[in-house]
Motif scaffolding. Structure first.
Motif, short mmCIF file in Angstrom:
data_model
loop_
_atom_site.label_atom_id
_atom_site.label_comp_id
_atom_site.label_asym_id
_atom_site.label_seq_id
_atom_site.Cartn_x
_atom_site.Cartn_y
_atom_site.Cartn_z
N VAL B 237 -3.01 -2.95 -7.15
CA VAL B 237 -1.67 -2.67 -6.62
C VAL B 237 -1.76 -2.19 -5.18
O VAL B 237 -1.04 -2.65 -4.29
N LYS B 238 -2.72 -1.26 -4.95
CA LYS B 238 -2.89 -0.73 -3.58
C LYS B 238 -3.22 -1.85 -2.59
O LYS B 238 -2.65 -1.94 -1.51
N ALA B 239 -4.16 -2.71 -3.00
CA ALA B 239 -4.63 -3.77 -2.11
C ALA B 239 -3.51 -4.74 -1.80
O ALA B 239 -3.31 -5.16 -0.64
N ILE B 240 -2.75 -5.11 -2.87
CA ILE B 240 -1.67 -6.08 -2.65
C ILE B 240 -0.60 -5.45 -1.74
O ILE B 240 -0.08 -6.11 -0.82
N ALA B 241 -0.32 -4.17 -1.98
CA ALA B 241 0.66 -3.48 -1.13
C ALA B 241 0.19 -3.49 0.32
O ALA B 241 0.97 -3.80 1.24
N ALA B 242 -1.08 -3.16 0.52
CA ALA B 242 -1.63 -3.12 1.88
C ALA B 242 -1.53 -4.50 2.54
O ALA B 242 -1.14 -4.62 3.70
N LEU B 243 -1.86 -5.53 1.72
CA LEU B 243 -1.82 -6.90 2.25
C LEU B 243 -0.41 -7.27 2.69
O LEU B 243 -0.20 -7.80 3.78
N LEU B 244 0.57 -6.97 1.80
CA LEU B 244 1.96 -7.31 2.12
C LEU B 244 2.43 -6.58 3.37
O LEU B 244 3.08 -7.16 4.25
N ILE B 245 2.08 -5.30 3.44
CA ILE B 245 2.51 -4.51 4.62
C ILE B 245 1.91 -5.09 5.90
O ILE B 245 2.61 -5.28 6.89
N CYS B 246 0.60 -5.42 5.83
CA CYS B 246 -0.07 -5.95 7.03
C CYS B 246 0.55 -7.28 7.45
O CYS B 246 0.83 -7.50 8.64
#
Lengths: 661, 425
Positions: B237-246
């Protein structure tokens, strides 16, 4: 690269939660090690800045060049062009100051006090136009041109304003913001004579700049003809320069390095010529209303005393603002005043050529001084006179059949049985003699664009007659200075010098010394005696014959006689054609005087002056000799007659326009 | 505390460095401004004359601070802060505009730029707040307060269109980091800057945005499967969130660049990537600055012997681009000497900060060092073409009375605090 950055970044993120977050207000400082990171970061930035400095300041040298190019401006100071003097120290050419009115367009405007985007004229333009004598539309056009060049750099608003004109409104100049004057010099002439010898200066073209890119810049002046061209490197001097520092608006803000890089201009060298200004002026007057030329030389030195090509023009016409218009006018003139006939005209020499024939034949041994030939008009036309029994008389009477026979012996010497082969041999022997008189080759005078004339050789006739089927009988016209022979008037005068010197000439030249009042250098190029290789005793016969031409009964040139002076001369009447149409004969005369110890030798050529050498050229030569040797001409009636006469056929064409001053 | 004992405890090293930098700065301002007509040192109609007056005024203030009571700064922090805020509001209300910004107020003949004085007041107030007994940096409330204290002056300055001075507030991250701020903020900031630079410079042509997102994806995969090895659901979840934000950030940068940044700000960034792009326009300042510095060579042209400096090829040379004069007239050796002087001063300030017994003094010391460092790095980096053209002065060196006086006050308060460094304020 990016990967490494991301690994580093994620490392920091991943460790974030491992840090214990609480505040420390005592000496027990959990985050003390962070001070080391901060120190390192500060040091790292300093190192990056120093490395960058090193790159810009030590390794990339382009910046220095660019810096000099934009911050320094060389202001060229033009040296005064050298003066030109005549043989008696009389000034011929000097410089006169003129003033270019310069303008910096941006400085002619002032900003509105309230609206900083609006500009007003700083000057009373109506007053300025009145002072300069131009219309307001003209003012706008000139200003627009200057603005197009650059709004902040000075450019020429009005060119070459005379000293007098400038003086009339100099007091008011300060009133006009953005305008100032720049001093220049222009050529000026003490007398309106000598245009063809002196030449003119004009703006350099691209090839001039390419040839000497170290000296010339666009807009510079360079000698384009005459002495101005030959002695350009002496006359031009050494440019001076001041290196100015300029600001971002190209305004000068002072001398670079307090003027250590500056140098003052060095004036050009003067030319001390052999011309006799009075004689030049006199000869030009005699040649007025005529087409033709006069070349007068001091035979013992080869120094040119006068060199006239008629019609000529006032050299002042090709100076200053009027130059362009006048040049076009002179170029359009059908009488070709810009053409220097004395150096560029290749003419049939006519009978004057017989003197050289006699000398060559005597030296070659094909005749003796006492060889006689009957005046057989069936060979070649002649006027009525008794047959010549010796060379001296043949010269005096200018007998055509006599020289027909002389040339026959010269060309067909009997060395070969085959008449064609024999002619080949004879022609080359003859040609060699002619070259030794300076014919058929460019006389290396110190003036540009000298023609070489033409003495035909065997290959010319082989080509002309397509095979080896020519002999004396086809080329005999050369014997009397017609046919394929072409001679330049300076070469004719040179022939007179050879006879006057009894066998040699020194290359004709105009400049004796180069330098200034304290240091003068003699031109060393012009001391060599060019020997013809013909015995002096034969020349004594020529001298005697030429003296008879003027003084003996039956001589063809008695109108050249000057009271009290022993003149030697030879007439010539050159037939000529334009296409196939025969035109009026050219009138030719060569002479020298006094007979013993000659001081002047000359050639006079009057184009299409029906009447022969004795009628027009001989009396003109006599008057020039009188003027030079006596200083004044006492025969004023004769003088006026020949000055006013305009014998050239067809008549001189009217000039296309009046020149501007 | 008696004046005599303070006198003995003062650390003179920063004072000497300060004096050298100020006088060297004045000499270069003189070189940049003097003309034949204004060669007098005390000609008040020109910049070098005015600067001399400001140097004298600053010296008086410095002396007054050194002999003042240290508690004034601790106890009066909020008063200074509120005073500065009021002055900033006053500036917005009645200020004079220069270069499109409203940042000056005129008091008689003197023009004051209040944003310069906001730095020491903000540093004092942050130090005061964080050294409070009941303040815990781990608490959200604390971060809220810090953001508020920083944000108020920063916002007021931003409203004056003074982007440079606003950015200076970023330098407070360094003292905050020193006292325990999680490096996460730095990391996020670093990634954001990297992505921003990548996106605006169009480093990979028109595929830049996609390649940058791809790189972020690679980074996330690396984090999940190589760094963590056995990721849990929470990590995905953290990684996907980070990816989307970036990715969202990257794609919005184009929009931000084209629609949020003003044209002159866009230009400053574009010029940084390619200064040769438009030498007559956007790249002119930096190009001319490099010409001036580059022409100095190893030893420079000599004091007052520059050709670019007095010719005003570099706009604003006496203020933000004063380093050009050093480069041209003093060469590589002189420029390096100046960089080393600043570095010495900064390192010494850290040493001083570290020896403070009180958090107030230490935090304030770090603020002083960090603000000076930020100005030093951004100003010289800008002149050397390493950073975008951000209009902030070189501390103690550039022409400008407000800036010189404000930096003097900033530094000398710390020197005064340091004289009592063993005491707990």
């Amino acid at each position: 690269m990016w990967k490494i950055i991301y690994i580093f970044a994620f490392h920091l993120v991943a460790h974030a939660d491992r840090h214990i977050l609480f505040i420390v207000s005592t000496m027990n400082d959990t985050f003390k090690n962070r001070s080391q990171y901060i120190r390192m970061a500060f040091a790292l930035v300093a190192i990056i800045l120093i490395l960058r400095l090193a790159y810009i300041q030590l390794f990339d040298k382009d910046y220095t060049t660019v810096a000099d190019a934009q911050a320094l401006r060389e202001v060229v100071q033009f040296p005064a062009r050298g003066y030109i003097y005549d043989r008696n120290g009389k000034l011929i050419v000097y410089n006169e100051a003129v003033f270019d009115l310069m303008v910096v367009p941006s400085e002619t405007l002032v900003r509105d006090k309230n609206d900083r985007k609006k500009y007003h004229q700083a000057n009373d333009t109506a007053l300025l136009c009145r002072k300069l004598g131009i219309t307001h539309a003209d003012y706008e056009a000139r200003m627009e041109k200057a603005r197009t060049y650059s709004p902040v750099v000075a450019s020429i608003f009005m060119k070459q304003i005379s000293k007098e004109e400038y003086a009339s409104w100099q007091r008011d100049l300060y009133k006009f913001k953005g305008f100032y004057v720049q001093r220049r010099t222009l050529r000026s002439y003490t007398r309106p004579v000598g245009a063809h010898v002196l030449g003119y200066v004009g703006e350099v073209n691209d090839s001039d700049i390419k040839n000497d890119s170290a000296y010339y810049r666009r807009g510079d002046y360079i000698g384009q003809s005459g002495l101005e061209k030959t002695y350009e490197n002496e006359l031009r001097g050494v440019k001076g320069k001041t290196v100015m520092q300029v600001d971002v608006h190209s305004r000068t803000i002072g001398h670079y390095l307090d003027g250590k890089m500056d140098c003052t201009p060095i004036e050009g060298n003067n030319l001390y010529t052999s011309l006799d200004l009075d004689l030049q002026e006199y000869a030009e007057k005699l040649m007025s209303n005529k087409r033709g030329c006069v070349v007068a030389i001091e035979p013992s030195t080869g120094e040119v005393l006068a060199l006239v090509s008629a019609p000529t023009y006032d050299p002042n016409l090709l100076v200053g603002r009027v130059r362009g218009d006048n040049y076009s006018m002179l170029e359009a003139d059908a009488n070709k005043p810009l053409y220097n006939r004395a150096l560029q005209g290749a003419y049939p020499p006519g009978s004057i050529f017989k003197v050289a024939q006699a000398m060559a034949a005597l030296q070659q041994g094909v005749i003796t001084p006492t060889t006689g030939f009957a005046c057989n008009k069936s060979l070649v036309g002649c006027h009525n006179h008794p047959s010549a029994g010796r060379v001296q008389d043949a010269i005096k009477m200018s007998c055509n059949p006599y020289f027909y026979n002389v040339y026959n012996r010269m060309i067909q010497q009997g060395k070969y049985k085959n008449v064609f082969k024999d002619s080949q041999y004879g022609l080359m022997v003859w040609r060699d003699y002619m070259l030794r008189f300076g014919f058929g080759q460019r006389l290396d005078i110190d003036l540009p664009n000298v023609k070489s004339g033409y003495i035909p050789d065997t290959s010319f006739y082989n080509k002309w007659y397509k095979g080896h089927t020519w002999s004396f009988s086809t080329i005999y016209s050369n014997s009397i200075g017609q046919g394929e022979v072409l001679v330049v008037p300076i070469q004719m005068a040179n022939l007179a010098c050879v006879v006057a010197n009894r066998g040699y000439y020194i290359t004709p030249h105009v400049v004796r010394y180069v330098g200034n009042d304290s240091v003068k250098t003699r031109r060393k190029e012009y001391v060599t005696k060019h020997q013809t290789g013909i015995d002096k005793r034969y020349f004594d016969i020529a001298v005697a014959g030429m003296n008879d031409v003027v003084y003996a009964p039956g001589g063809t040139g008695h109108r050249a006689a000057v009271p009290g002076i022993s003149v030697c001369g030879k007439t010539g009447t050159a037939e000529n054609y334009v296409g196939k149409v025969k035109r009026a004969d050219h009138s030719v005369f060569i002479a020298f005087a006094p007979k013993d110890d000659p001081k002047i030798a000359l050639s006079v050529y009057v184009e299409n002056a029906a009447g022969g050498g004795g009628t027009w050229a001989a009396p003109i030569a006599g008057l020039i000799i009188e003027k030079y040797l006596k200083g004044t001409v006492e025969r004023t009636e004769v003088e006026r007659t020949y000055m006013e006469a305009s014998p050239c056929q067809p008549l001189m064409k009217p000039k296309p326009a009046t020149p501007k001053k | 505390m008696a004046i005599s004992s303070t006198y003995k405890k003062i650390d003179y090293t920063p004072i000497v460095l300060y004096a050298i930098i100020v006088l060297f700065g004045w000499l270069n301002i003189f070189a940049a401004c003097h003309t034949e007509a204004h060669a007098e040192v005390f000609d008040l109609s020109v910049q070098h004359g005015k600067q001399m007056i400001w140097i004298v005024i600053s010296a008086i203030f410095a002396t007054l601070i050194l002999f003042s009571e240290a508690r004034i700064y601790s106890n009066g922090a909020y008063i200074f802060y509120i005073g500065v805020l009021l002055m900033l509001i006053l500036t917005l209300a009645i200020g004079k505009s220069t270069n499109g910004g409203v940042s000056w107020i005129e008091i008689g003949p003197i023009k004051i730029q209040m944003s310069e004085f906001s730095k020491f007041a903000t540093a004092l107030v942050l130090a005061k707040y964080l050294s409070g007994q009941d303040v815990d940096i781990a608490e959200r409330k604390t971060w809220g307060t810090i953001l508020l204290l920083l944000g108020l002056p920063a916002a007021l300055i931003f409203l004056q269109h003074d982007t440079g001075s606003t950015l200076v507030f970023a330098s407070f991250l360094i003292p905050l980091y020193r006292i325990g701020m999680p490096p996460l903020i730095f990391s996020i900031g670093f990634i954001a800057v990297a992505l921003f630079v990548g996106a605006t410079s169009e480093i990979f042509g028109r595929f830049t945005n996609y390649i940058l997102c791809g790189l972020v994806l690679l980074g996330c995969l690396f984090y999940l499967f190589i760094y963590l090895g056995k990721p849990k659901t929470k990590d995905y979840v953290k990684a996907i969130a980070a990816l989307l934000i970036c990715c969202g950030f990257v794609f919005s940068v184009d929009y931000i660049f084209d629609h949020v940044l003003e044209p002159h700000q866009q230009n400053r960034i574009k010029v940084l990537y390619d200064p040769t792009l438009d030498l007559q326009g956007k790249g002119y300042n930096v190009h001319q600055a490099k010409i001036a510095i580059g022409s100095g060579g190893l030893t420079g042209k000599g004091a007052l012997k520059g050709t670019i400096t007095p010719a005003h090829f570099v706009p604003e040379q006496e203020t933000d681009f004063i380093f050009c004069t050093v480069g041209e007239e003093w060469g590589f050796l002189g420029s390096m000497a100046l960089v080393l002087l600043y570095t010495w001063l900064l390192q010494h300030l850290i040493t001083m900060a570290e020896r403070q017994a009180s958090l107030f003094a230490r935090f304030y010391g770090y603020c002083v060092a960090s603000i000076l460092f930020f100005h030093f790095m951004v100003n010289i980096g800008m002149v050397l073409g390493l950073l975008p053209v951000i209009g902030i002065p070189l501390p103690f060196f550039s022409y400008g009375g407000s800036s010189l006086l404000a930096f003097t006050i900033l530094l000398f308060i710390f020197i005064r605090l340091d004289a009592n460094h063993m005491s707990l304020l």
